[in-house]
Design a protein around this motif. Structure first.
Motif, PDB file in Angstrom:
ATOM      1  N   LYS A 100     -14.879  29.115  71.103  1.00  0.00           N
ATOM      2  CA  LYS A 100     -15.853  30.023  71.702  1.00  0.00           C
ATOM      3  C   LYS A 100     -17.002  29.272  72.356  1.00  0.00           C
ATOM      4  O   LYS A 100     -17.320  29.504  73.521  1.00  0.00           O
ATOM      5  N   TYR A 127      -8.401  34.761  72.328  1.00  0.00           N
ATOM      6  CA  TYR A 127      -9.459  35.725  72.659  1.00  0.00           C
ATOM      7  C   TYR A 127      -9.780  36.624  71.476  1.00  0.00           C
ATOM      8  O   TYR A 127     -10.941  36.883  71.152  1.00  0.00           O
ATOM      9  N   MET A 145      -6.967  35.881  83.052  1.00  0.00           N
ATOM     10  CA  MET A 145      -7.219  34.442  83.071  1.00  0.00           C
ATOM     11  C   MET A 145      -6.068  33.679  83.716  1.00  0.00           C
ATOM     12  O   MET A 145      -6.291  32.704  84.446  1.00  0.00           O
ATOM     13  N   ARG A 148      -6.609  33.962  87.272  1.00  0.00           N
ATOM     14  CA  ARG A 148      -7.755  33.178  87.715  1.00  0.00           C
ATOM     15  C   ARG A 148      -7.418  31.701  87.850  1.00  0.00           C
ATOM     16  O   ARG A 148      -7.970  31.006  88.717  1.00  0.00           O
ATOM     17  N   LEU A 179     -10.769  28.388  78.495  1.00  0.00           N
ATOM     18  CA  LEU A 179     -11.922  29.032  79.116  1.00  0.00           C
ATOM     19  C   LEU A 179     -11.984  30.532  78.870  1.00  0.00           C
ATOM     20  O   LEU A 179     -12.904  31.192  79.362  1.00  0.00           O
ATOM     21  N   ASN A 181     -12.883  32.295  76.478  1.00  0.00           N
ATOM     22  CA  ASN A 181     -14.087  32.764  75.787  1.00  0.00           C
ATOM     23  C   ASN A 181     -15.377  32.248  76.416  1.00  0.00           C
ATOM     24  O   ASN A 181     -16.445  32.316  75.799  1.00  0.00           O
ATOM     25  N   ASN A 182     -15.278  31.730  77.629  1.00  0.00           N
ATOM     26  CA  ASN A 182     -16.445  31.215  78.361  1.00  0.00           C
ATOM     27  C   ASN A 182     -17.245  30.200  77.534  1.00  0.00           C
ATOM     28  O   ASN A 182     -18.448  30.374  77.306  1.00  0.00           O
ATOM     29  N   LEU A 210     -13.914  26.459  88.169  1.00  0.00           N
ATOM     30  CA  LEU A 210     -14.196  27.223  86.957  1.00  0.00           C
ATOM     31  C   LEU A 210     -15.470  26.733  86.278  1.00  0.00           C
ATOM     32  O   LEU A 210     -16.200  27.535  85.677  1.00  0.00           O
ATOM     33  N   GLN A 211     -15.750  25.441  86.377  1.00  0.00           N
ATOM     34  CA  GLN A 211     -16.998  24.928  85.804  1.00  0.00           C
ATOM     35  C   GLN A 211     -18.201  25.553  86.500  1.00  0.00           C
ATOM     36  O   GLN A 211     -19.170  25.957  85.841  1.00  0.00           O
ATOM     37  N   GLU A 213     -18.219  28.411  88.003  1.00  0.00           N
ATOM     38  CA  GLU A 213     -18.235  29.843  87.696  1.00  0.00           C
ATOM     39  C   GLU A 213     -18.819  30.114  86.309  1.00  0.00           C
ATOM     40  O   GLU A 213     -19.605  31.056  86.134  1.00  0.00           O
ATOM     41  N   PHE A 214     -18.452  29.298  85.325  1.00  0.00           N
ATOM     42  CA  PHE A 214     -18.892  29.543  83.957  1.00  0.00           C
ATOM     43  C   PHE A 214     -20.109  28.709  83.564  1.00  0.00           C
ATOM     44  O   PHE A 214     -20.632  28.881  82.463  1.00  0.00           O
ATOM     45  N   SER A 216     -20.189  25.637  82.694  1.00  0.00           N
ATOM     46  CA  SER A 216     -19.810  24.893  81.494  1.00  0.00           C
ATOM     47  C   SER A 216     -20.158  23.420  81.644  1.00  0.00           C
ATOM     48  O   SER A 216     -20.138  22.859  82.742  1.00  0.00           O
TER      49      SER A 216
END
Length: 358
Positions: A100, A127, A145, A148, A179, A181-182, A210-211, A213-214, A216
């Motif tokens: 998570k 999830y 996902m 995505r 990813l 769970n973001n 994705l990095q 976008e989130f 992270s």
């Protein structure tokens, strides 16, 4: 204690690893897989960790996820994730954060995924562990996902088993699982191993998208300095369980100050060179972590140890100290004038494309 690689102040660092030690007792003695490792990683930033096999890259990252719990490993130090010391958490508290808040893309997705369950079921389970969701909602999230990360016909492929996916698709599925769970921190352990170059480029582009976008933070573990040049904001070079050089990607790849880093750069093939040209490998083999060399662990393989006055390389472990050219650049070496040696003897052997890419 060594100086600590720092990507910012303590308040801005999302991940702080301080004096991390992971030791494995064996019948033959104590294996010091990671020995006094420290680094920082800011939110939304990417840290590349490079080094030969056995240097401690994956062991240290597994410690961040708490994967050594329940084993014979002796783990000490501090691992602060958003201010919380992960090593001080109970097993249940760590389980609640794993997947998570911090997640990992493993090196071999075929062995990391269970062969008896469909890809969609495994992603959905990741999830449901952290959300109060029924099977239908979790399945819908898994399909989302998979779409995505670029899996074609995700509503149909969600029911396929891992062996029905190609290598690149399995890696994409692992990214989707990591990813879903973001997480604030994503660790990618050799995410492009055994993939052809076209798929490698697609996977790296996907990770970067994705990095963003989130938002992270990402740790990417790799042997490929080309991947580091493209993706990482900062680079940590490891050898024999310790950090031997740290700096921003551009600074480290254009003006490295540690002979081991020089050896890694010189080992990269130059596609623009004469086809008759030869690679310049690092001589010898990585040291045994059961009985590492005295002094600098790299000295038995170092081609420049004769340039150090006295017998320091063989008798004294160099500290991780600031380099001479850039602020925040750290190196573990006794060599008094690394810039002079690098420019005269090493730079001509390095593929120019790698330096230009940085």
């Amino acid at each position: 204690m060594d100086a600590h690689p720092d990507t910012g102040s303590d308040t801005s660092s999302y991940l702080m690893v301080d004096d991390l030690r992971v030791h494995f007792p064996t019948p033959d003695g104590l294996v010091k897989a990671t020995d006094g490792l420290s680094f920082r990683l800011g939110r939304g930033k990417t840290l590349g960790i490079v080094g030969e096999s056995g240097s401690g890259k994956s062991v240290s990252s597994s410690a961040i996820l708490g994967l050594h719990r329940g084993t014979s490993a002796k783990v000490s130090g501090r691992i602060l994730l958003d201010g919380t010391d992960l090593l001080a958490l109970s097993d249940e508290q760590m389980r609640q954060r794993r997947g998570k808040e911090v997640s990992m893309i493993f090196q071999d997705p075929l062995s990391a995924m269970h062969p008896y369950f469909t890809v969609g079921k495994q992603i959905a389970e990741a999830y449901r562990v952290h959300h109060d969701a029924n099977k239908k909602a979790a399945r819908a999230r898994a399909i989302e996902m998979l779409d995505r990360v670029g899996i074609p016909q995700p509503d149909r492929r969600v029911d396929d088993y891992p062996h029905q996916f190609s290598g690149g698709m399995r890696q994409r599925a692992m990214i989707a699982m990591g990813l879903i769970n973001n997480p604030g921190l994503l660790i990618a352990d050799e995410p492009t191993t055994a993939l052809d170059v076209t798929v490698q480029a697609q996977i790296l582009d996907l990770l970067q998208d994705l990095q963003r976008e989130f938002d992270s933070s990402v740790i990417i573990i790799t042997h490929d300095l080309g991947v580091v040049a493209e993706m990482a904001d900062d680079v940590l070079v490891m050898y024999a369980g310790r950090a031997v050089e740290y700096g921003s990607t551009k600074e480290l790849l254009t003006h490295p100050e540690m002979p081991y880093t020089w050896g890694l750069l010189s080992s990269v093939p130059d596609v623009t060179a004469d086809t008759g040209g030869r690679l310049v490998p690092i001589p010898g083999n990585p040291p045994s972590l059961l009985n590492p060399p005295q002094g600098c662990a790299f000295h038995p393989r170092c081609l420049h140890r004769d340039k150090v006055p006295g017998d320091l390389c063989r008798t004294a472990l160099p500290e991780l100290l600031p380099g001479k050219r850039f602020a925040g650049h750290l190196k573990r070496c006794h060599l008094p004038d690394p810039d002079v040696v690098y420019e005269r003897e090493v730079l001509p052997e390095i593929a120019p494309g790698l330096v230009e890419e940085a």
